[in-house]
Design a protein around this motif. Structure first.
Motif, PDB file in Angstrom:
ATOM      1  N   ARG A  70       0.927  -1.287   0.017  1.00 23.31           N
ATOM      2  CA  ARG A  70      -0.090  -0.043   0.162  1.00 23.31           C
ATOM      3  C   ARG A  70       0.864   1.235   0.050  1.00 23.31           C
ATOM      4  O   ARG A  70       1.842   1.105   0.341  1.00 23.31           O
ATOM      5  N   PHE A  71       0.377   2.227  -0.624  1.00 24.47           N
ATOM      6  CA  PHE A  71       0.875   3.609  -0.292  1.00 24.47           C
ATOM      7  C   PHE A  71      -0.018   4.680   0.264  1.00 24.47           C
ATOM      8  O   PHE A  71      -1.411   4.426   0.217  1.00 24.47           O
ATOM      9  N   ALA A  72       0.582   5.561   0.549  1.00 24.90           N
ATOM     10  CA  ALA A  72      -0.295   6.765   1.103  1.00 24.90           C
ATOM     11  C   ALA A  72      -0.424   8.153   0.250  1.00 24.90           C
ATOM     12  O   ALA A  72       0.510   8.293  -0.285  1.00 24.90           O
ATOM     13  N   VAL A  73      -1.371   8.846   0.392  1.00 22.36           N
ATOM     14  CA  VAL A  73      -1.794  10.074  -0.264  1.00 22.36           C
ATOM     15  C   VAL A  73      -2.105  11.124   1.016  1.00 22.36           C
ATOM     16  O   VAL A  73      -2.836  10.801   1.478  1.00 22.36           O
ATOM     17  N   VAL A  74      -1.286  12.196   1.059  1.00 23.84           N
ATOM     18  CA  VAL A  74      -1.226  13.154   1.862  1.00 23.84           C
ATOM     19  C   VAL A  74      -1.686  14.433   1.251  1.00 23.84           C
ATOM     20  O   VAL A  74      -0.925  14.967   0.445  1.00 23.84           O
ATOM     21  N   PRO A  75      -2.716  14.999   1.540  1.00 26.82           N
ATOM     22  CA  PRO A  75      -3.081  16.202   0.639  1.00 26.82           C
ATOM     23  C   PRO A  75      -2.465  17.682   1.204  1.00 26.82           C
ATOM     24  O   PRO A  75      -1.800  17.445   2.178  1.00 26.82           O
ATOM     25  N   SER A  76      -2.331  18.665   0.284  1.00 22.02           N
ATOM     26  CA  SER A  76      -1.660  19.719   0.770  1.00 22.02           C
ATOM     27  C   SER A  76      -2.117  20.306   1.991  1.00 22.02           C
ATOM     28  O   SER A  76      -3.251  20.101   2.308  1.00 22.02           O
ATOM     29  N   GLY A  77      -1.309  20.934   2.804  1.00 26.12           N
ATOM     30  CA  GLY A  77      -1.496  21.490   4.161  1.00 26.12           C
ATOM     31  C   GLY A  77      -1.804  20.758   5.281  1.00 26.12           C
ATOM     32  O   GLY A  77      -2.265  21.014   6.207  1.00 26.12           O
ATOM     33  N   ARG A  78      -1.749  19.305   5.068  1.00 30.61           N
ATOM     34  CA  ARG A  78      -2.315  18.271   6.100  1.00 30.61           C
ATOM     35  C   ARG A  78      -1.086  17.901   6.851  1.00 30.61           C
ATOM     36  O   ARG A  78       0.023  17.220   6.413  1.00 30.61           O
ATOM     37  N   ALA A  79      -1.086  18.350   8.316  1.00 32.54           N
ATOM     38  CA  ALA A  79       0.012  18.192   9.059  1.00 32.54           C
ATOM     39  C   ALA A  79       0.326  16.449   9.249  1.00 32.54           C
ATOM     40  O   ALA A  79      -0.518  16.008   9.539  1.00 32.54           O
ATOM     41  N   HIS A  80       1.643  16.076   9.377  1.00 32.70           N
ATOM     42  CA  HIS A  80       1.926  14.619   9.277  1.00 32.70           C
ATOM     43  C   HIS A  80       3.525  14.309   9.959  1.00 32.70           C
ATOM     44  O   HIS A  80       4.022  15.464   9.795  1.00 32.70           O
TER      45      HIS A  80
END
Length: 291
Positions: A70-80
């Motif tokens: 699996r891979f992850a997608v993190v949208p713009s501006g989302r702290a992680h």
């Protein structure tokens, strides 16, 4: 802390940058990687190549594990924040700006479904196509002629395939620490299988995978039902059976190639694990089929 797209395209270690243009960038990371809480002004795909990566984000501070499926997608501006699950992990991160996504929306086709699915961080199944593009984009044997252009083309293709999988593929739930453990077992199995003809001290596994010998042995037995030594013996046995069936190599040479010190040692292992001798296997394979 903001890590902007411009900063991402100019890493301190230039070897980490696979390809970049004014709309997307591909970087690789590995080792004892850890990135504290931050956010980007662009969207990120993060794809483990080897080992596992723990991802925490503002919607799931408990964290989830990413591995090869699996891979992850993190949208713009989302702290992680992200960190390696073991010291030998490697991953690829692909970043794409909002302007680049708008250009794709006009030139390739509507990204409405992609935008709908990536309003919050998601996990997506990593397909064989993504795996192949990911591996190709990281190869170092492309030669001097056209190398950067080829890497950029592969990076672009990887981006497009990731977008396509988000639109049409299967989203996955977060994984638990137990599932992360199984990902490590899969990596251990792959490593032992590829080095089955060699002696593999537990110290070497501890150094390679960054986890203690005790944890390695407990995790491996829980995941496979076998000790690492038993798994290696079975792998050597299977490799020997294949060579005996498919080649005319002497038994002693087969034994040497798969990791046994002698033909006698191979014969003992075959009797113990399969109930037959090397000659029995060859006799069976050579027996003519009756019509």
């Amino acid at each position: 802390m903001l890590r902007s797209f411009i900063q991402l395209c100019q890493p301190a270690n230039k070897n980490l940058l696979v390809a970049a243009d004014d709309g997307h960038a591909t970087l690789t990371g590995g080792g004892t990687y850890a990135m504290p809480w931050h956010w980007h002004d662009c969207l990120m795909f993060i794809l483990p190549s080897h080992g596992a990566v723990e991802l925490r984000h503002e919607d799931r501070r408990a964290g989830t594990w990413l591995s090869q499926d699996r891979f992850a997608v993190v949208p713009s501006g989302r702290a992680h924040q992200t960190q390696a699950g073991c010291a030998t992990h490697t991953h690829v991160a692909v970043y794409v700006t909002a302007d680049a996504l708008r250009r794709l929306d006009v030139g390739v086709g509507s990204l409405g479904e992609f935008r709908r699915r990536t309003r919050t961080p998601i996990l997506v199944r990593r397909t064989a196509a993504i795996r192949a593009l990911q591996e190709l984009s990281l190869r170092n044997d492309m030669g001097t002629y056209g190398g950067p252009t080829i890497r950029h083309a592969l990076s672009s293709a990887l981006l497009m395939q990731c977008i396509a999988e988000v639109i049409a593929g299967k989203t996955l739930p977060g994984t638990s620490p137990g599932e992360h453990g199984m990902a490590l077992v899969a990596d251990l199995e792959a490593f032992v299988t590829s080095h089955a003809d060699q002696d593999i001290p537990l110290d070497a596994l501890e150094e390679r995978f960054g986890i203690s010998r005790r944890h390695i042995t407990r995790l491996f037995r829980a995941g496979t039902g076998l000790s690492i030594g038993e798994f290696q013996q079975r792998t050597r046995y299977e490799n020997a059976c294949r060579l005996l069936a498919e080649t005319d190599l002497p038994v002693g040479e087969v034994a040497f190639r798969v990791g046994f010190e002698s033909g006698a040692a191979l014969a003992r292992a075959m009797r113990r694990l399969g109930g037959h001798a090397p000659s029995d296997l060859r006799t069976t394979m050579a027996r003519p089929v009756k019509s």
